[in-house]
Motif scaffolding. Structure first.
Motif, PDB file in Angstrom:
ATOM      1  N   MET A 145       0.670  -1.163   0.056  1.00 54.79           N
ATOM      2  CA  MET A 145       0.116   0.132  -0.153  1.00 54.79           C
ATOM      3  C   MET A 145       0.811   1.302   0.123  1.00 54.79           C
ATOM      4  SD  MET A 145      -3.074  -1.206   2.565  1.00 54.79           S
ATOM      5  CE  MET A 145      -3.638   0.569   2.636  1.00 54.79           C
ATOM      6  N   GLU A 146       2.031   1.242   0.835  1.00 58.76           N
ATOM      7  CA  GLU A 146       2.822   2.394   0.789  1.00 58.76           C
ATOM      8  C   GLU A 146       3.364   2.665  -0.533  1.00 58.76           C
ATOM      9  OE1 GLU A 146       3.307   4.771   2.945  1.00 58.76           O
ATOM     10  OE2 GLU A 146       1.474   3.790   4.033  1.00 58.76           O
ATOM     11  N   LEU A 147       3.958   1.345  -1.024  1.00 57.66           N
ATOM     12  CA  LEU A 147       4.674   1.714  -2.670  1.00 57.66           C
ATOM     13  C   LEU A 147       3.690   2.182  -3.368  1.00 57.66           C
ATOM     14  CD1 LEU A 147       6.690  -1.772  -2.442  1.00 57.66           C
ATOM     15  CD2 LEU A 147       7.510   0.705  -2.366  1.00 57.66           C
ATOM     16  N   ASN A 148       2.314   1.587  -3.594  1.00 53.60           N
ATOM     17  CA  ASN A 148       1.303   2.204  -4.382  1.00 53.60           C
ATOM     18  C   ASN A 148       0.969   3.593  -3.912  1.00 53.60           C
ATOM     19  OD1 ASN A 148      -0.485   1.568  -6.471  1.00 53.60           O
ATOM     20  ND2 ASN A 148      -2.185   2.188  -4.715  1.00 53.60           N
ATOM     21  N   LYS A 149       1.159   4.099  -2.863  1.00 55.08           N
ATOM     22  CA  LYS A 149       1.059   5.137  -2.695  1.00 55.08           C
ATOM     23  C   LYS A 149       2.140   6.056  -3.299  1.00 55.08           C
ATOM     24  CE  LYS A 149      -1.650   5.203   1.664  1.00 55.08           C
ATOM     25  NZ  LYS A 149      -1.797   5.496   3.111  1.00 55.08           N
ATOM     26  N   LEU A 150       3.279   5.882  -3.018  1.00 54.64           N
ATOM     27  CA  LEU A 150       4.641   6.111  -3.532  1.00 54.64           C
ATOM     28  C   LEU A 150       4.442   6.560  -5.096  1.00 54.64           C
ATOM     29  CD1 LEU A 150       7.375   7.488  -2.636  1.00 54.64           C
ATOM     30  CD2 LEU A 150       8.168   5.068  -2.948  1.00 54.64           C
ATOM     31  N   ASN A 208      16.067  10.485 -11.317  1.00 53.87           N
ATOM     32  CA  ASN A 208      15.878  10.602  -9.756  1.00 53.87           C
ATOM     33  C   ASN A 208      14.390   9.655  -9.459  1.00 53.87           C
ATOM     34  OD1 ASN A 208      17.972  12.005  -9.022  1.00 53.87           O
ATOM     35  ND2 ASN A 208      17.056  13.889  -8.922  1.00 53.87           N
ATOM     36  N   LEU A 209      13.556   9.526 -10.216  1.00 54.76           N
ATOM     37  CA  LEU A 209      12.254   9.137  -9.919  1.00 54.76           C
ATOM     38  C   LEU A 209      12.612   7.341 -10.005  1.00 54.76           C
ATOM     39  CD1 LEU A 209       9.667  11.055 -11.832  1.00 54.76           C
ATOM     40  CD2 LEU A 209       9.759  10.578  -9.371  1.00 54.76           C
ATOM     41  N   LEU A 210      13.410   7.079 -11.065  1.00 55.55           N
ATOM     42  CA  LEU A 210      13.664   5.542 -11.182  1.00 55.55           C
ATOM     43  C   LEU A 210      14.616   5.331  -9.887  1.00 55.55           C
ATOM     44  CD1 LEU A 210      14.508   5.520 -14.894  1.00 55.55           C
ATOM     45  CD2 LEU A 210      12.524   4.402 -13.796  1.00 55.55           C
ATOM     46  N   ASP A 211      15.607   6.205  -9.684  1.00 56.15           N
ATOM     47  CA  ASP A 211      16.466   5.880  -8.465  1.00 56.15           C
ATOM     48  C   ASP A 211      15.628   5.764  -7.236  1.00 56.15           C
ATOM     49  OD1 ASP A 211      18.705   5.690  -9.951  1.00 56.15           O
ATOM     50  OD2 ASP A 211      19.388   8.060  -9.540  1.00 56.15           O
ATOM     51  N   ILE A 212      14.675   6.652  -6.806  1.00 53.24           N
ATOM     52  CA  ILE A 212      13.940   6.515  -5.680  1.00 53.24           C
ATOM     53  C   ILE A 212      13.084   5.334  -5.446  1.00 53.24           C
ATOM     54  CG2 ILE A 212      12.181   8.004  -6.104  1.00 53.24           C
ATOM     55  CD1 ILE A 212      14.105   8.043  -2.777  1.00 53.24           C
ATOM     56  N   SER A 213      12.576   5.053  -6.772  1.00 53.82           N
ATOM     57  CA  SER A 213      11.508   3.933  -6.776  1.00 53.82           C
ATOM     58  C   SER A 213      12.344   2.684  -6.421  1.00 53.82           C
ATOM     59  CB  SER A 213      11.000   4.079  -8.284  1.00 53.82           C
ATOM     60  OG  SER A 213      10.022   2.880  -8.418  1.00 53.82           O
ATOM     61  N   VAL A 214      13.556   2.456  -7.108  1.00 53.69           N
ATOM     62  CA  VAL A 214      14.432   1.264  -6.630  1.00 53.69           C
ATOM     63  C   VAL A 214      14.727   1.036  -5.357  1.00 53.69           C
ATOM     64  CG1 VAL A 214      16.562   0.031  -7.364  1.00 53.69           C
ATOM     65  CG2 VAL A 214      15.299   1.146  -9.338  1.00 53.69           C
ATOM     66  N   ILE A 215      15.110   2.292  -4.886  1.00 51.69           N
ATOM     67  CA  ILE A 215      15.428   2.295  -3.561  1.00 51.69           C
ATOM     68  C   ILE A 215      14.439   1.920  -2.380  1.00 51.69           C
ATOM     69  CG2 ILE A 215      16.249   3.710  -1.557  1.00 51.69           C
ATOM     70  CD1 ILE A 215      18.040   5.057  -3.635  1.00 51.69           C
ATOM     71  N   GLU A 216      13.257   2.621  -2.655  1.00 51.84           N
ATOM     72  CA  GLU A 216      11.950   2.537  -1.859  1.00 51.84           C
ATOM     73  C   GLU A 216      11.457   0.935  -1.809  1.00 51.84           C
ATOM     74  OE1 GLU A 216      10.964   4.095   0.598  1.00 51.84           O
ATOM     75  OE2 GLU A 216      12.093   6.124   0.071  1.00 51.84           O
ATOM     76  N   SER A 217      11.718   0.328  -3.117  1.00 50.84           N
ATOM     77  CA  SER A 217      11.130  -0.998  -3.111  1.00 50.84           C
ATOM     78  C   SER A 217      12.014  -1.978  -2.733  1.00 50.84           C
ATOM     79  CB  SER A 217      10.852  -1.300  -4.899  1.00 50.84           C
ATOM     80  OG  SER A 217      12.063  -1.240  -5.323  1.00 50.84           O
ATOM     81  N   GLY A 218      13.261  -1.435  -2.262  1.00 53.80           N
ATOM     82  CA  GLY A 218      14.210  -2.533  -1.704  1.00 53.80           C
ATOM     83  C   GLY A 218      15.109  -3.519  -2.419  1.00 53.80           C
ATOM     84  N   ASN A 219      15.137  -2.845  -3.722  1.00 47.93           N
ATOM     85  CA  ASN A 219      15.929  -3.413  -4.711  1.00 47.93           C
ATOM     86  C   ASN A 219      17.148  -2.811  -5.090  1.00 47.93           C
ATOM     87  OD1 ASN A 219      13.972  -5.549  -5.326  1.00 47.93           O
ATOM     88  ND2 ASN A 219      12.839  -4.082  -6.548  1.00 47.93           N
ATOM     89  N   LEU A 220      17.703  -1.815  -3.980  1.00 46.96           N
ATOM     90  CA  LEU A 220      19.157  -1.280  -4.241  1.00 46.96           C
ATOM     91  C   LEU A 220      20.155  -2.388  -4.371  1.00 46.96           C
ATOM     92  CD1 LEU A 220      20.593   1.190  -4.913  1.00 46.96           C
ATOM     93  CD2 LEU A 220      20.797   1.441  -2.280  1.00 46.96           C
TER      94      LEU A 220
END
Length: 374
Positions: A145-150, A208-220
């Motif tokens: 849900m948090e990822l969907n909000k993000l 930046n959007l791609l970077d933060i998306s990868v980081i927030e999804s735990g896939n860094l």
């Protein structure tokens, strides 16, 4: 269902029975399984201590004086803080009517007296595993849900922040295509510069959007290797020399050598780029940006100090959040996506380090980050 986070030593079981002999049998039965056990001699005491004990499972005797197990369970299920704790009834009453009543009040199972050790252990373990699995699913659902909000937030920001540069690119490229001969070479160059600048802003935002998306999804995915931090700083400073010179800003490099630091060069380069570019962005022409490097056996520390206006107390609390707009304004008309520092923080923390900001006693702000030395 197998739950990888299920750990017996962390599971808490509350035993409620007014007969000490029954409590003793249950204790001897369950203690070898590794559970953390708590005890209550009646329903009233159980209700008084349940929020302090915070059990993962309750074994509740039905036949007790003053308040029987059915009433105790009813009150547990009425309380928002305890309603989700699974309750297994302990009973000598095996009539269908009593069993159905227990289930209707929210019980998940029952154990008949006299106790059989294997049955008690099996039922308790099964319901603890089910409870742990449910909690894991709830955690995963909350994360989704948090990822969907993000994601929705990203889409909104992208749509808003891409509109203006995209309009500039479309408008000026259309002018050049349809009316090229009407404009002088100087005007044509100006339009091309606007198109180039606008596309650069769009690319920075998308990256930046791609970077933060990868980081927030735990896939860094960090690719750690032993590197010279001092050489890496020198490389990144060289990239920003031209921009600094345009604003008559001097870049001062550290004199300390710092080799053999475990890091992901691409990711730490992104951190350095953000801190250096921000320092230039908020510095007045004719000022300096000072980069320092410290090293001991435990860690390496990089600091970037500018001579700008510093960070207001209001801004310090939101600096490392996503899409934050600060009160300080760039001194050369530069723009910001509001994501750079959030990305830098995540990258540094993924390395096991920390990032910090403070105002310098004389002037300006000092951003620093640490990395483990080994």
């Amino acid at each position: 269902m197998q739950n990888n986070s299920f750990n017996l030593s962390e599971m808490k079981v509350l035993l409620v029975d007014d007969t000490p002999a029954n409590i003793d049998v249950l204790r001897k039965t369950l203690q070898p399984e590794g559970y953390e056990l708590s005890f209550a001699p009646n329903g009233k005491i159980a209700l008084n201590i349940v929020n302090r004990v915070k059990p993962d499972l309750i074994l509740l005797d039905v036949m007790m004086p003053e308040m029987d197990g059915f009433e105790t369970c009813r009150r547990l299920k009425e309380d928002e803080s305890t309603k989700d704790i699974p309750v297994i009834f302990i009973t000598a009453k095996t009539e269908t009517e009593d069993i159905v009543k227990g289930f209707s009040l929210g019980g998940v199972d029952y154990i008949a007296k006299p106790f059989r050790q294997e049955e008690v252990c099996a039922r308790v373990k099964t319901h603890l595993q089910l409870m742990a699995s449910q909690k894991e699913l709830e955690t995963q659902n909350n994360t989704l849900m948090e990822l969907n909000k993000l994601k929705n937030h990203f889409i909104g920001i992208a749509a808003h922040d891409l509109r203006n540069p995209l309009a500039s690119i479309t408008g000026f490229s259309h002018l050049l295509e349809e009316r090229l001969e009407e404009f002088s070479p100087k005007e044509q160059k100006k339009f091309i510069n606007i198109i180039n600048s606008s596309s650069g802003k769009m690319l920075a935002l998308v990256n930046n959007l791609l970077d933060i998306s990868v980081i927030e999804s735990g896939n860094l995915d960090l690719r750690i290797e032993s590197s010279s931090l001092s050489e890496l700083i020198g490389e990144r400073v060289l990239i920003f020399e031209y921009h600094a010179q345009k604003k008559n800003i001097s870049l001062c490099l550290p004199e300390v050598e710092c080799d053999d630091i475990p890091l992901d060069k691409n990711q730490i380069s992104q951190v350095l780029d953000n801190l250096i570019s921000n320092a230039i962005k908020f510095s007045q022409p004719g000022s300096g940006v000072f980069i320092s490097l410290e090293r001991d056996e435990a860690m390496a520390k990089v600091s970037v100090r500018d001579e700008g206006p510093g960070i207001s107390p209001e801004d310090q609390g939101k600096l490392f959040g996503t899409f934050q707009k600060l009160s300080a304004q760039p001194t050369g008309g530069e723009t910001s996506t509001g994501l750079g520092l959030a990305i830098a923080k995540k990258i540094v923390e993924a390395h096991g380090g920390a990032i910090n900001v403070e105002n310098h006693p004389e002037s300006g702000a000092v951003f620093s980050f640490t990395l483990p030395g080994k």
